[in-house]
Scaffold this motif. Sequence first.
Motif, PDB file in Angstrom:
ATOM      1  N   SER A  49     -21.556 -30.488  19.652  1.00 40.52           N
ATOM      2  CA  SER A  49     -20.497 -31.298  18.628  1.00 40.52           C
ATOM      3  C   SER A  49     -19.874 -31.802  18.520  1.00 40.52           C
ATOM      4  O   SER A  49     -18.700 -32.436  18.016  1.00 40.52           O
ATOM      5  CB  SER A  49     -20.189 -29.901  17.253  1.00 40.52           C
ATOM      6  N   SER A  50     -19.524 -32.257  20.683  1.00 40.68           N
ATOM      7  CA  SER A  50     -18.620 -33.026  21.025  1.00 40.68           C
ATOM      8  C   SER A  50     -17.449 -32.979  20.922  1.00 40.68           C
ATOM      9  O   SER A  50     -16.204 -33.239  21.421  1.00 40.68           O
ATOM     10  CB  SER A  50     -18.580 -34.443  21.022  1.00 40.68           C
ATOM     11  N   GLN A  51     -16.852 -31.760  20.305  1.00 40.94           N
ATOM     12  CA  GLN A  51     -15.622 -30.911  19.799  1.00 40.94           C
ATOM     13  C   GLN A  51     -15.148 -30.711  22.267  1.00 40.94           C
ATOM     14  O   GLN A  51     -15.618 -29.957  22.426  1.00 40.94           O
ATOM     15  CB  GLN A  51     -15.704 -29.323  19.349  1.00 40.94           C
ATOM     16  N   LEU A  52     -13.900 -30.689  22.150  1.00 44.71           N
ATOM     17  CA  LEU A  52     -12.901 -30.694  22.744  1.00 44.71           C
ATOM     18  C   LEU A  52     -12.722 -29.227  23.258  1.00 44.71           C
ATOM     19  O   LEU A  52     -12.340 -28.414  22.680  1.00 44.71           O
ATOM     20  CB  LEU A  52     -11.636 -31.576  23.210  1.00 44.71           C
ATOM     21  N   LYS A  53     -13.234 -29.014  24.720  1.00 43.87           N
ATOM     22  CA  LYS A  53     -12.800 -27.467  25.454  1.00 43.87           C
ATOM     23  C   LYS A  53     -12.052 -27.217  26.432  1.00 43.87           C
ATOM     24  O   LYS A  53     -12.688 -28.269  27.095  1.00 43.87           O
ATOM     25  CB  LYS A  53     -13.784 -26.683  25.010  1.00 43.87           C
ATOM     26  N   VAL A  54     -11.368 -25.830  26.332  1.00 37.12           N
ATOM     27  CA  VAL A  54     -10.108 -26.816  27.449  1.00 37.12           C
ATOM     28  C   VAL A  54     -10.571 -25.067  28.202  1.00 37.12           C
ATOM     29  O   VAL A  54     -10.152 -23.962  27.106  1.00 37.12           O
ATOM     30  CB  VAL A  54      -8.933 -26.466  27.333  1.00 37.12           C
ATOM     31  N   ARG A  55     -11.048 -24.486  29.814  1.00 38.71           N
ATOM     32  CA  ARG A  55      -9.959 -23.587  30.422  1.00 38.71           C
ATOM     33  C   ARG A  55      -8.619 -23.216  31.010  1.00 38.71           C
ATOM     34  O   ARG A  55      -8.100 -24.476  31.203  1.00 38.71           O
ATOM     35  CB  ARG A  55     -11.145 -23.048  31.197  1.00 38.71           C
ATOM     36  N   ALA A  56      -7.923 -22.209  30.361  1.00 38.43           N
ATOM     37  CA  ALA A  56      -6.726 -22.395  30.821  1.00 38.43           C
ATOM     38  C   ALA A  56      -6.347 -21.371  31.476  1.00 38.43           C
ATOM     39  O   ALA A  56      -6.587 -19.908  31.215  1.00 38.43           O
ATOM     40  CB  ALA A  56      -6.148 -22.319  29.549  1.00 38.43           C
ATOM     41  N   PRO A  57      -6.166 -21.586  33.611  1.00 41.45           N
ATOM     42  CA  PRO A  57      -5.798 -19.879  33.975  1.00 41.45           C
ATOM     43  C   PRO A  57      -4.666 -20.122  33.977  1.00 41.45           C
ATOM     44  O   PRO A  57      -3.648 -21.108  33.981  1.00 41.45           O
ATOM     45  CB  PRO A  57      -6.523 -20.877  35.487  1.00 41.45           C
ATOM     46  N   THR A  58      -3.744 -18.704  34.363  1.00 41.13           N
ATOM     47  CA  THR A  58      -2.619 -18.650  34.726  1.00 41.13           C
ATOM     48  C   THR A  58      -2.637 -19.025  36.049  1.00 41.13           C
ATOM     49  O   THR A  58      -2.995 -19.172  37.072  1.00 41.13           O
ATOM     50  CB  THR A  58      -2.425 -17.185  34.567  1.00 41.13           C
ATOM     51  N   GLY A  59      -0.541 -19.000  36.049  1.00 38.89           N
ATOM     52  CA  GLY A  59      -0.220 -19.611  37.664  1.00 38.89           C
ATOM     53  C   GLY A  59       1.375 -19.392  37.840  1.00 38.89           C
ATOM     54  O   GLY A  59       1.512 -19.353  36.403  1.00 38.89           O
ATOM     55  N   ASN A  60       1.692 -19.530  38.556  1.00 40.61           N
ATOM     56  CA  ASN A  60       3.678 -19.675  37.945  1.00 40.61           C
ATOM     57  C   ASN A  60       3.719 -21.249  38.430  1.00 40.61           C
ATOM     58  O   ASN A  60       3.828 -21.762  39.285  1.00 40.61           O
ATOM     59  CB  ASN A  60       3.959 -19.332  39.863  1.00 40.61           C
ATOM     60  N   VAL A  61       3.654 -21.303  37.120  1.00 41.64           N
ATOM     61  CA  VAL A  61       4.059 -22.872  37.326  1.00 41.64           C
ATOM     62  C   VAL A  61       5.245 -23.989  36.370  1.00 41.64           C
ATOM     63  O   VAL A  61       5.684 -24.935  36.179  1.00 41.64           O
ATOM     64  CB  VAL A  61       2.098 -23.098  36.329  1.00 41.64           C
ATOM     65  N   SER A  62       5.687 -22.456  35.983  1.00 50.03           N
ATOM     66  CA  SER A  62       6.554 -23.037  34.817  1.00 50.03           C
ATOM     67  C   SER A  62       8.098 -22.488  36.102  1.00 50.03           C
ATOM     68  O   SER A  62       8.249 -22.011  36.287  1.00 50.03           O
ATOM     69  CB  SER A  62       6.714 -22.530  33.197  1.00 50.03           C
ATOM     70  N   ALA A  63       9.526 -23.075  35.839  1.00 51.15           N
ATOM     71  CA  ALA A  63      10.730 -22.685  35.285  1.00 51.15           C
ATOM     72  C   ALA A  63      11.614 -22.885  34.227  1.00 51.15           C
ATOM     73  O   ALA A  63      11.067 -23.800  33.642  1.00 51.15           O
ATOM     74  CB  ALA A  63      11.145 -24.073  36.853  1.00 51.15           C
ATOM     75  N   LEU A  64      12.324 -21.531  33.814  1.00 48.34           N
ATOM     76  CA  LEU A  64      12.843 -21.711  32.859  1.00 48.34           C
ATOM     77  C   LEU A  64      14.418 -21.426  33.323  1.00 48.34           C
ATOM     78  O   LEU A  64      15.129 -20.470  33.889  1.00 48.34           O
ATOM     79  CB  LEU A  64      13.072 -20.542  31.936  1.00 48.34           C
TER      80      LEU A  64
END
Length: 937
Positions: A756-771
């Motif tokens: 139906s043209s809906q956008l889907k996303v696959r989201a893997p984890t990673g060491n990606v951020s800094a806090l």
Amino acid sequence: MQHNTMRTRLLASSMICAVAALSAPAFAQDATVEEVIITGSRIARQDYIANSPVSTVTAEAIQAVGSTTTEEFLNRLPQVVPGLSAASNNPSDGTATVDLRGLGSTRTLVLVNGRRMNPATKLNAVDLNNIPTALIERVEVVTGGASAVYGSDALAGVVNFVLKNNFEGVEVGGQYGVSKFGDGETTNAYVMVGANSPDGRGNVTAYVNLYDRNRILPNSDRPYLTTSNAGGSGTGIRGGLNAIATNPFGGSTGSAQNIRYSFNSNGTPRPFVNDFGLGPTSDRYDFTPVNNILSPGKRFNTVVMGRYDLTDSIEFVGELFYTDSRNAAQLAPTPATGIQIPYNNAFVTPQLATLLATRPNPTAPMFFDRRMVEVGPRIDERDSDMYLANVGLKADLGSDWRAEAFYSHGRTEFRSGIQNDVSRSKVAAAIAAGGTATTCAPSSLAIFPGCVPLNMFGEGTITPAAANFIRLNFTDKTVFERNTASAFVSGPLFKLPAGDLAVAIGAEWRKDELQYTPDAAKAAGDIFGFNAEKPVGGSTSVKELYAEAMVPLVSGVTGVEYLGLELGARYSDYSSVGSVYSYKVGLEYKPIDQLRVRGMFQHASRAPSVFEQFQAGDQGFSNSPDPCSTVNLTTGAARTLTPAVRAFCTTQLGFDPVTVGFVNQNTQTEFFSFGNPDLDEEKSDTLTAGLVWQPTFAPGLTATVDYYDIEVKGFIGTISGGVSGIVGACFDSADLTSDACFSQALGLPLIYRDASSQLKVRAPTGNVSALRTKGVDFAVNYGWNVPWAGGIWGEKLAFDLNVTWLRDWSLDGIDYSGTTGFYNISTTLPEWKASLRMGYDVGPVRLSYTGTYIDSLDNQGNIPEFEDGGYSGVKTYIYHDVSARWTVTEKVELTGGIRNLTNKKPPVFDNSNDGNTDPNTYDIVGRNYFVGAKLRF
């Protein structure tokens, strides 16, 4: 964020005045202190002042506010950012957690009697419901990385619950509480029995507790929580239909995707009333009235602790914990979205058939959204059983040397049972073409012999029989097991000119095992009302060696009463990430006996959990708009697509979105979360530096100020900064084969479109951020005999003030300090937060006051507070609690009190997922009364 300079100056001035006022002459007190073990180190000291900031909450302070749940009093501490609690409904997983500095509950290590408490969830979070409140002697909170001493998970710090373990006699206690509106009743009763062995060499203390809490639903007593300020959701109870090319009702005459219909009870279509104010004619669904304000809960705790001197120098210690904790969330009926209904469904009316026939493909299925109100609200009942056994030996080795060796086994079984969800496959069977108003299609009957036709068009059109057919109840189960073996020795290694060089050397082995088993229907995605989740199983283990040292450098000379170092290091060999090193370096300097300068640098780590490594594609939804949509659904305004975005959208969709007038009607993007077995550990660097003042002219007065700076690197999260980040990075690349659009680790595209043209996303984890977070803690503690009473009644006043100034809380370079809201991060981070506790003794009566200060806040979404029109944020909040404890005799004690004395209402947001507010930071119950009693035999 901008900081209010005047407010800062006023608060600082008030604190200075408080310290000055408390410096009055006081009566002398006994200053003799035995050697003690302070949380944050395994080396015994002769004072309670640690080089890391430590806050202590006593049993008396817990009793003064009538706390019957552990998180209730912890959330008052300025160093704590409230986690999940009894007021959590959506989101909630049935646990209560503690979150130091807002780094996340999994980065706060929870100990009981200095040993790890068993986690309760697949995310490794400890459920504070498993810790019996009435058995707590004190709680020691160490803020700052403590991995060198305790290993993984201590990035933000440590919360150590020290329990009463040497009781003799029988104590029976109970407490009853109720809100001013007569709801939210809580009862808590316990029995504690202790006995010494006949030879005086041992003791056994046993404790049993029963706790019960009634739920609160939105009602007229709290009108500000009864209607969704977010405008509810577009899944109306009368249904919503898209993809019809004409609009005979007037108004918009745009593309098929721009037109939306609702239905009368007879199945005839009419305009969809998209009233965000949720008036009586609105077709949007208001989910707030059926959501719990306070969740119901029951808890059974039992603890048995024993010790016995096997010899004059060896002591056996055993601890057994068992908790059965049950609670429930109640959510709005299932939002069934994207249902494909055949054009010739049995319940299609002639009027609807006429509209369907105007489409370019008249026989294509229609896409339908609806709240399944007739099936009933979704109820999530949680049942957690936690078992933990600790056995060990403590030895006095002589010459001030001591040793400990312990083995621990913990197991938590966590079951979540969902009622009144809806089965995708049964819905499809019940609406399949070829059926009638009384009988399902033959193909459906072959699969589901009990199939009942389903009429989706209009409110109240789903019959009880149809509701029973599509209803889906299911149960998920999580089992978390932990085995730990540890041993250490400590004592003075040799004498230096300034004193003994004391050391602690130890080793630890730990293994975590997780098995998460979702219901088969949930794993297969055969559910509408909850996200699909996949089974997860695996284990991690670690072998560790560590050492600490207290090194006195100079003492007893002019200008240097004491100067010393605190050192520590830990080597960890993880099965998941390999070798990891943590360490600490501290400095302690006393220019005079009354003043201490302290500082500590700690490098800490957290190894990824089993779930973070092996999550297998769990479904979720993000408030991320589709870049290809030509209309802004929030404002209704047209969106202009750049030529590059337009071309990239055409590649994905197979048609030009501008020419067609493509509009994605969903304001949320569906995504699927994946773990990553190649994750590295998270690392943090914590710097603390401060002053401790204990003036000799006011014995018992302690004033501290500490600066802290915590930086977490390799923060485990979704790659590219979440769903919006993934979508944004992919669209910036404009190439579906680029690394921004395709995951090499998964071997799959990161974004794609469904039928139906809906956008889907696959989201893997990673060491990606800094806090990074930094600020200043202030504390003043004093207790003295009131001089103006002359000691006639022996009156005493105790004063305990804790204040935190949050200078910065930044995730990926964006500072969220001084904000609240749910658009970016679901966390409330006041710039200033304070807790004041005062106790006043008048004969046998102890009067207590507790005040909690929460600074004004900006809204992360810049949406005005509901009650104040144009004011973008939340005003300052101050809560007042009072209580009295009357020691009638040595064996009888009565208590009573009032929480939220002024009946302060919570702030109301436009963007809250949970009751129009932040129910974990602000009180949603209102004024609450409690009474209790203790009997000792």
